[in-house]
Motif scaffolding. Structure first.
Motif, PDB file in Angstrom:
ATOM      1  N   VAL A  74      25.995   6.507   8.338  1.00 15.69           N
ATOM      2  CA  VAL A  74      26.405   5.182   7.625  1.00 15.69           C
ATOM      3  C   VAL A  74      26.437   4.132   8.721  1.00 15.69           C
ATOM      4  O   VAL A  74      26.941   4.270   9.705  1.00 15.69           O
ATOM      5  CB  VAL A  74      27.921   5.366   7.128  1.00 15.69           C
ATOM      6  CG1 VAL A  74      28.465   4.048   6.366  1.00 15.69           C
ATOM      7  CG2 VAL A  74      27.937   6.493   6.389  1.00 15.69           C
ATOM      8  N   TYR A  98      23.397   5.736   4.438  1.00 18.03           N
ATOM      9  CA  TYR A  98      24.238   4.618   3.877  1.00 18.03           C
ATOM     10  C   TYR A  98      24.120   3.382   4.641  1.00 18.03           C
ATOM     11  O   TYR A  98      24.435   3.507   5.582  1.00 18.03           O
ATOM     12  CB  TYR A  98      25.565   5.053   3.507  1.00 18.03           C
ATOM     13  CG  TYR A  98      25.629   6.204   2.388  1.00 18.03           C
ATOM     14  CD1 TYR A  98      25.886   6.083   0.992  1.00 18.03           C
ATOM     15  CD2 TYR A  98      25.353   7.597   2.979  1.00 18.03           C
ATOM     16  CE1 TYR A  98      26.091   7.162   0.184  1.00 18.03           C
ATOM     17  CE2 TYR A  98      25.471   8.600   2.039  1.00 18.03           C
ATOM     18  CZ  TYR A  98      25.834   8.510   0.658  1.00 18.03           C
ATOM     19  OH  TYR A  98      25.949   9.389  -0.297  1.00 18.03           O
ATOM     20  N   LEU A 115      20.562   4.439   0.852  1.00 20.41           N
ATOM     21  CA  LEU A 115      21.710   4.240  -0.102  1.00 20.41           C
ATOM     22  C   LEU A 115      22.492   3.038   0.225  1.00 20.41           C
ATOM     23  O   LEU A 115      23.309   3.132   1.017  1.00 20.41           O
ATOM     24  CB  LEU A 115      22.689   5.470  -0.465  1.00 20.41           C
ATOM     25  CG  LEU A 115      21.651   6.772  -0.678  1.00 20.41           C
ATOM     26  CD1 LEU A 115      22.658   8.142  -0.317  1.00 20.41           C
ATOM     27  CD2 LEU A 115      21.448   6.733  -2.212  1.00 20.41           C
ATOM     28  N   VAL A 117      25.693   0.716  -0.344  1.00 20.15           N
ATOM     29  CA  VAL A 117      26.842   0.394  -1.034  1.00 20.15           C
ATOM     30  C   VAL A 117      27.295  -0.846  -0.873  1.00 20.15           C
ATOM     31  O   VAL A 117      27.360  -1.157   0.299  1.00 20.15           O
ATOM     32  CB  VAL A 117      27.657   1.557  -0.460  1.00 20.15           C
ATOM     33  CG1 VAL A 117      29.189   1.225  -1.207  1.00 20.15           C
ATOM     34  CG2 VAL A 117      27.301   3.075  -0.669  1.00 20.15           C
ATOM     35  N   LEU A 136      33.073   5.275   0.337  1.00 14.63           N
ATOM     36  CA  LEU A 136      32.349   6.532   0.829  1.00 14.63           C
ATOM     37  C   LEU A 136      32.969   7.937   0.212  1.00 14.63           C
ATOM     38  O   LEU A 136      32.187   8.955   0.030  1.00 14.63           O
ATOM     39  CB  LEU A 136      32.490   6.387   2.453  1.00 14.63           C
ATOM     40  CG  LEU A 136      31.793   5.308   3.072  1.00 14.63           C
ATOM     41  CD1 LEU A 136      32.082   5.482   4.807  1.00 14.63           C
ATOM     42  CD2 LEU A 136      30.227   5.718   2.881  1.00 14.63           C
ATOM     43  N   GLU A 139      31.621   9.015  -2.614  1.00 14.72           N
ATOM     44  CA  GLU A 139      30.232   9.825  -2.397  1.00 14.72           C
ATOM     45  C   GLU A 139      30.570  11.184  -1.862  1.00 14.72           C
ATOM     46  O   GLU A 139      29.357  11.758  -1.468  1.00 14.72           O
ATOM     47  CB  GLU A 139      29.499   8.938  -1.432  1.00 14.72           C
ATOM     48  CG  GLU A 139      28.998   7.453  -2.114  1.00 14.72           C
ATOM     49  CD  GLU A 139      28.053   7.680  -3.113  1.00 14.72           C
ATOM     50  OE1 GLU A 139      27.104   8.575  -3.134  1.00 14.72           O
ATOM     51  OE2 GLU A 139      27.870   6.788  -4.055  1.00 14.72           O
TER      52      GLU A 139
END
Length: 215
Positions: A74, A98, A115, A117, A136, A139
């Protein structure tokens, strides 16, 4: 329920890099192996975009015999500056990656398998962290290992989102001009400082591994 762990790898005086940005390697091989074991115990590894740009990390578990799924990666990246040529983007179809942004998803990142977000912004166009944690969790990423840098660490601490700290401390001094592991917290009084309880100290090679839980 989410659990957020802050990982720090610093000099004795809490620096993560020299003034010029040199940071590899402050801690030794045994400490770095311990970090990989920590990554394997979490759903995702999180960094800020400045760390991603400076280090071009993979943020994967690299242990002999590791056969389990890799944790997601992330990146807090409000303006989606992560290059398409970065290791994180290039491997996004192999390991879930992410980008947390404050604007509409960049089609180029999405096409690369990232991905994106989108969350609301606070302050100077920074992702609102409690919203980030909720997004998160939606997810399936509930156990987060926050690895850097100093501003990201400070932001999680200011929002009282850090449940535990894994601190690897090398026997060297970098000095005040070095880059701090934790940025400004705007603490006016000691009573307002985040408090943690030390649960363990162990030697890993030449380094110390200190473990803390929120007090």
């Amino acid at each position: 329920m989410h659990v957020i762990t802050l990982k720090l790898a610093t000099s004795l005086d809490g620096r993560i890099a020299t003034a010029g940005g040199e940071s590899r390697w402050i801690t030794g091989e045994a400490a770095r192996e311990a970090v990989h074991r920590l990554r394997a115990q979490h759903d995702a590894v999180l960094v800020g975009v400045e760390t991603a740009l400076a280090d071009d990390p993979e943020l994967t578990v690299r242990l002999a015999g590791h056969a389990s799924a890799q944790p997601a990666r992330v990146v807090l990246d409000s303006r989606q500056r992560l290059p398409l040529t970065s290791k994180l983007v290039v491997t996004a179809r192999e390991v879930p990656t992410y980008v947390v942004a404050t604007a509409e998803p960049d089609p180029a990142l999405v096409a690369a398998g990232v991905l994106v977000v989108q969350v609301r912004a606070v302050g100077e166009d920074r992702p609102e962290l409690k919203t980030v944690v909720q997004a998160l969790a939606a997810e399936g990423l509930n156990r987060l290992l926050v690895e850097g840098g100093g501003q990201v660490a400070a932001s999680f601490l200011r929002c009282e989102l850090v449940d535990a700290i894994e601190w690897f401390r090398a026997p060297m001094l970098i000095g005040g001009e070095g880059r701090p592991a934790v940025g400004a917290l705007a603490i006016a009084a000691l009573a307002d400082a985040p408090h943690f309880r030390r649960t363990e100290v162990r030697e890993v090679g030449d380094d110390l591994w200190e473990r803390y839980e929120r007090g």
